[in-house]
Design a protein around this motif. Structure first.
Motif, PDB file in Angstrom:
ATOM      1  N   ASP A  29       0.824  -1.213   0.000  1.00  0.00           N
ATOM      2  CA  ASP A  29       0.000   0.000   0.000  1.00  0.00           C
ATOM      3  C   ASP A  29       0.858   1.263   0.000  1.00  0.00           C
ATOM      4  OD1 ASP A  29       0.672  -0.516   2.761  1.00  0.00           O
ATOM      5  OD2 ASP A  29      -0.875   0.937   3.327  1.00  0.00           O
ATOM      6  N   MET A  30       2.105   1.155   0.514  1.00  0.00           N
ATOM      7  CA  MET A  30       3.020   2.296   0.427  1.00  0.00           C
ATOM      8  C   MET A  30       3.339   2.596  -1.030  1.00  0.00           C
ATOM      9  SD  MET A  30       5.809   1.626   3.368  1.00  0.00           S
ATOM     10  CE  MET A  30       6.140   3.048   4.347  1.00  0.00           C
ATOM     11  N   PHE A  31       3.561   1.550  -1.818  1.00  0.00           N
ATOM     12  CA  PHE A  31       3.843   1.745  -3.238  1.00  0.00           C
ATOM     13  C   PHE A  31       2.647   2.366  -3.959  1.00  0.00           C
ATOM     14  CE2 PHE A  31       7.115  -1.602  -2.510  1.00  0.00           C
ATOM     15  CZ  PHE A  31       8.209  -0.839  -2.877  1.00  0.00           C
ATOM     16  N   VAL A  32       1.455   1.981  -3.564  1.00  0.00           N
ATOM     17  CA  VAL A  32       0.247   2.559  -4.162  1.00  0.00           C
ATOM     18  C   VAL A  32       0.191   4.051  -3.855  1.00  0.00           C
ATOM     19  CG1 VAL A  32      -2.279   2.560  -4.088  1.00  0.00           C
ATOM     20  CG2 VAL A  32      -1.032   0.387  -4.144  1.00  0.00           C
ATOM     21  N   ARG A  33       0.450   4.428  -2.606  1.00  0.00           N
ATOM     22  CA  ARG A  33       0.421   5.848  -2.236  1.00  0.00           C
ATOM     23  C   ARG A  33       1.526   6.628  -2.953  1.00  0.00           C
ATOM     24  NH1 ARG A  33      -0.064   3.739   2.981  1.00  0.00           N
ATOM     25  NH2 ARG A  33       1.910   4.665   3.607  1.00  0.00           N
ATOM     26  N   VAL A  34       2.717   6.045  -3.011  1.00  0.00           N
ATOM     27  CA  VAL A  34       3.836   6.708  -3.694  1.00  0.00           C
ATOM     28  C   VAL A  34       3.525   6.880  -5.177  1.00  0.00           C
ATOM     29  CG1 VAL A  34       6.247   6.447  -4.395  1.00  0.00           C
ATOM     30  CG2 VAL A  34       5.586   6.027  -2.036  1.00  0.00           C
ATOM     31  N   SER A  35       2.927   5.866  -5.792  1.00  0.00           N
ATOM     32  CA  SER A  35       2.550   5.971  -7.205  1.00  0.00           C
ATOM     33  C   SER A  35       1.541   7.086  -7.413  1.00  0.00           C
ATOM     34  CB  SER A  35       1.965   4.645  -7.700  1.00  0.00           C
ATOM     35  OG  SER A  35       2.912   3.634  -7.628  1.00  0.00           O
ATOM     36  N   GLY A  36       0.601   7.209  -6.488  1.00  0.00           N
ATOM     37  CA  GLY A  36      -0.375   8.300  -6.576  1.00  0.00           C
ATOM     38  C   GLY A  36       0.286   9.655  -6.480  1.00  0.00           C
ATOM     39  N   GLN A  37       1.275   9.772  -5.583  1.00  0.00           N
ATOM     40  CA  GLN A  37       2.015  11.028  -5.457  1.00  0.00           C
ATOM     41  C   GLN A  37       2.792  11.342  -6.727  1.00  0.00           C
ATOM     42  OE1 GLN A  37       2.057  13.351  -2.970  1.00  0.00           O
ATOM     43  NE2 GLN A  37       0.307  12.174  -2.234  1.00  0.00           N
ATOM     44  N   PHE A  38       3.367  10.306  -7.336  1.00  0.00           N
ATOM     45  CA  PHE A  38       4.108  10.495  -8.579  1.00  0.00           C
ATOM     46  C   PHE A  38       3.178  11.027  -9.674  1.00  0.00           C
ATOM     47  CE2 PHE A  38       5.940   8.554 -12.525  1.00  0.00           C
ATOM     48  CZ  PHE A  38       7.029   9.404 -12.620  1.00  0.00           C
ATOM     49  N   CYS A  39       1.994  10.431  -9.780  1.00  0.00           N
ATOM     50  CA  CYS A  39       1.028  10.892 -10.791  1.00  0.00           C
ATOM     51  C   CYS A  39       0.601  12.331 -10.512  1.00  0.00           C
ATOM     52  CB  CYS A  39      -0.185   9.967 -10.821  1.00  0.00           C
ATOM     53  SG  CYS A  39       0.203   8.322 -11.444  1.00  0.00           S
ATOM     54  N   LEU A  40       0.394  12.662  -9.239  1.00  0.00           N
ATOM     55  CA  LEU A  40       0.026  14.034  -8.888  1.00  0.00           C
ATOM     56  C   LEU A  40       1.136  15.005  -9.283  1.00  0.00           C
ATOM     57  CD1 LEU A  40      -1.847  16.053  -7.482  1.00  0.00           C
ATOM     58  CD2 LEU A  40      -0.673  15.485  -5.344  1.00  0.00           C
ATOM     59  N   ARG A  41       2.368  14.636  -9.022  1.00  0.00           N
ATOM     60  CA  ARG A  41       3.504  15.494  -9.380  1.00  0.00           C
ATOM     61  C   ARG A  41       3.606  15.675 -10.894  1.00  0.00           C
ATOM     62  NH1 ARG A  41       7.311  15.409  -4.714  1.00  0.00           N
ATOM     63  NH2 ARG A  41       6.094  14.424  -3.073  1.00  0.00           N
ATOM     64  N   LEU A  42       3.329  14.613 -11.633  1.00  0.00           N
ATOM     65  CA  LEU A  42       3.343  14.728 -13.100  1.00  0.00           C
ATOM     66  C   LEU A  42       2.231  15.651 -13.594  1.00  0.00           C
ATOM     67  CD1 LEU A  42       4.147  11.075 -14.218  1.00  0.00           C
ATOM     68  CD2 LEU A  42       5.678  13.063 -14.163  1.00  0.00           C
ATOM     69  N   ARG A  43       1.087  15.625 -12.929  1.00  0.00           N
ATOM     70  CA  ARG A  43       0.011  16.551 -13.317  1.00  0.00           C
ATOM     71  C   ARG A  43       0.439  18.000 -13.100  1.00  0.00           C
ATOM     72  NH1 ARG A  43      -3.258  12.258 -11.565  1.00  0.00           N
ATOM     73  NH2 ARG A  43      -3.513  13.016  -9.435  1.00  0.00           N
ATOM     74  N   HIS A  44       1.207  18.250 -12.050  1.00  0.00           N
ATOM     75  CA  HIS A  44       1.727  19.606 -11.821  1.00  0.00           C
ATOM     76  C   HIS A  44       2.686  20.015 -12.933  1.00  0.00           C
ATOM     77  CE1 HIS A  44      -0.014  20.605  -7.955  1.00  0.00           C
ATOM     78  NE2 HIS A  44       0.236  19.371  -7.551  1.00  0.00           N
ATOM     79  N   VAL A  45       3.478  19.075 -13.420  1.00  0.00           N
ATOM     80  CA  VAL A  45       4.384  19.364 -14.540  1.00  0.00           C
ATOM     81  C   VAL A  45       3.566  19.750 -15.772  1.00  0.00           C
ATOM     82  CG1 VAL A  45       6.049  18.368 -16.152  1.00  0.00           C
ATOM     83  CG2 VAL A  45       6.251  17.903 -13.714  1.00  0.00           C
ATOM     84  N   VAL A  46       2.536  18.986 -16.058  1.00  0.00           N
ATOM     85  CA  VAL A  46       1.693  19.273 -17.221  1.00  0.00           C
ATOM     86  C   VAL A  46       1.026  20.637 -17.055  1.00  0.00           C
ATOM     87  CG1 VAL A  46      -0.371  18.553 -18.464  1.00  0.00           C
ATOM     88  CG2 VAL A  46       1.331  16.850 -17.814  1.00  0.00           C
ATOM     89  N   ALA A  47       0.519  20.915 -15.860  1.00  0.00           N
ATOM     90  CA  ALA A  47      -0.133  22.210 -15.615  1.00  0.00           C
ATOM     91  C   ALA A  47       0.837  23.373 -15.781  1.00  0.00           C
ATOM     92  CB  ALA A  47      -0.741  22.233 -14.218  1.00  0.00           C
ATOM     93  N   ALA A  48       2.124  23.132 -15.482  1.00  0.00           N
ATOM     94  CA  ALA A  48       3.144  24.173 -15.635  1.00  0.00           C
ATOM     95  C   ALA A  48       3.668  24.225 -17.064  1.00  0.00           C
ATOM     96  CB  ALA A  48       4.291  23.935 -14.661  1.00  0.00           C
ATOM     97  N   ASN A  49       3.021  23.492 -17.968  1.00  0.00           N
ATOM     98  CA  ASN A  49       3.415  23.455 -19.378  1.00  0.00           C
ATOM     99  C   ASN A  49       4.856  22.976 -19.513  1.00  0.00           C
ATOM    100  OD1 ASN A  49       2.889  23.614 -22.083  1.00  0.00           O
ATOM    101  ND2 ASN A  49       3.477  25.777 -22.238  1.00  0.00           N
ATOM    102  N   VAL A  50       5.213  21.964 -18.771  1.00  0.00           N
ATOM    103  CA  VAL A  50       6.526  21.342 -18.735  1.00  0.00           C
ATOM    104  C   VAL A  50       7.608  22.334 -18.306  1.00  0.00           C
ATOM    105  CG1 VAL A  50       8.072  19.767 -19.949  1.00  0.00           C
ATOM    106  CG2 VAL A  50       5.707  19.871 -20.620  1.00  0.00           C
ATOM    107  N   GLY A  51       7.206  23.401 -17.643  1.00  0.00           N
ATOM    108  CA  GLY A  51       8.171  24.371 -17.146  1.00  0.00           C
ATOM    109  C   GLY A  51       8.521  24.101 -15.700  1.00  0.00           C
ATOM    110  N   TYR A  52       9.167  25.032 -15.099  1.00  0.00           N
ATOM    111  CA  TYR A  52       9.578  24.894 -13.711  1.00  0.00           C
ATOM    112  C   TYR A  52       8.445  25.313 -12.785  1.00  0.00           C
ATOM    113  CZ  TYR A  52      14.271  24.374 -15.506  1.00  0.00           C
ATOM    114  OH  TYR A  52      15.378  23.927 -16.161  1.00  0.00           O
ATOM    115  N   PHE A  53       8.411  24.702 -11.623  1.00  0.00           N
ATOM    116  CA  PHE A  53       7.475  25.100 -10.592  1.00  0.00           C
ATOM    117  C   PHE A  53       8.107  24.781  -9.243  1.00  0.00           C
ATOM    118  CE2 PHE A  53       6.489  20.845 -11.962  1.00  0.00           C
ATOM    119  CZ  PHE A  53       6.404  20.124 -10.778  1.00  0.00           C
ATOM    120  N   GLU A  54       7.624  25.434  -8.207  1.00  0.00           N
ATOM    121  CA  GLU A  54       8.220  25.241  -6.888  1.00  0.00           C
ATOM    122  C   GLU A  54       7.134  25.097  -5.834  1.00  0.00           C
ATOM    123  OE1 GLU A  54      11.108  28.124  -5.688  1.00  0.00           O
ATOM    124  OE2 GLU A  54      11.919  28.306  -7.697  1.00  0.00           O
ATOM    125  N   ASN A  55       7.575  24.650  -4.684  1.00  0.00           N
ATOM    126  CA  ASN A  55       6.757  24.637  -3.477  1.00  0.00           C
ATOM    127  C   ASN A  55       5.457  23.853  -3.588  1.00  0.00           C
ATOM    128  OD1 ASN A  55       8.718  26.311  -2.361  1.00  0.00           O
ATOM    129  ND2 ASN A  55       7.703  28.126  -3.149  1.00  0.00           N
TER     130      ASN A  55
END
Length: 116
Positions: free
Chosen positions: A87-113
């Motif tokens: 279940d830790m891997f499931v949660r970590v995978s979810g966090q990874f997907c969330l982080r990738l969505r932030h990348v897409v929202a930033a138009n593959v640019g930089y973002f912080e915090n």
């Protein structure tokens, strides 16, 4: 790479990789040295699960016991790896997907915090 040092690169290496792998090379500064390669995307350790979760978790688990020998260190690492539940891997995978969505929202640019 150690201590966030950039990898050592020479034109000869890029030439070899380009000949061997054609347009499938993705490397830092590859686009400056070859016609077919792709530039490595911006470095973001917060995106990769090993960086934002695994290494810190294992380090905390292993050094709670203060290994005295290499054999003990290896054993503690193995034991710590066995404590990671699926279940830790499931949660970590979810966090990874969330982080990738932030990348897409930033138009593959930089973002912080981004705190998740």
């Amino acid at each position: 790479m150690q201590d966030r040092a950039r990898p050592h690169r020479t034109p000869a290496v890029f030439y070899f990789l380009s000949e061997r792998f054609n347009d499938r090379v993705i490397a830092l500064d590859c686009d400056k040295h070859t016609v077919n390669g792709r530039a490595w995307p911006p470095y973001s350790p917060d995106l990769t699960p090993c960086d934002f979760f695994l290494w810190g978790y294992l380090k905390d688990m292993v050094y709670r016991q203060t290994p005295q020998t290499i054999a003990e260190l290896k054993q503690y690492i193995s034991t710590a790896c066995e404590t990671i539940l699926s279940d830790m891997f499931v949660r970590v995978s979810g966090q990874f997907c969330l982080r990738l969505r932030h990348v897409v929202a930033a138009n593959v640019g930089y973002f912080e915090n981004i705190v998740v």
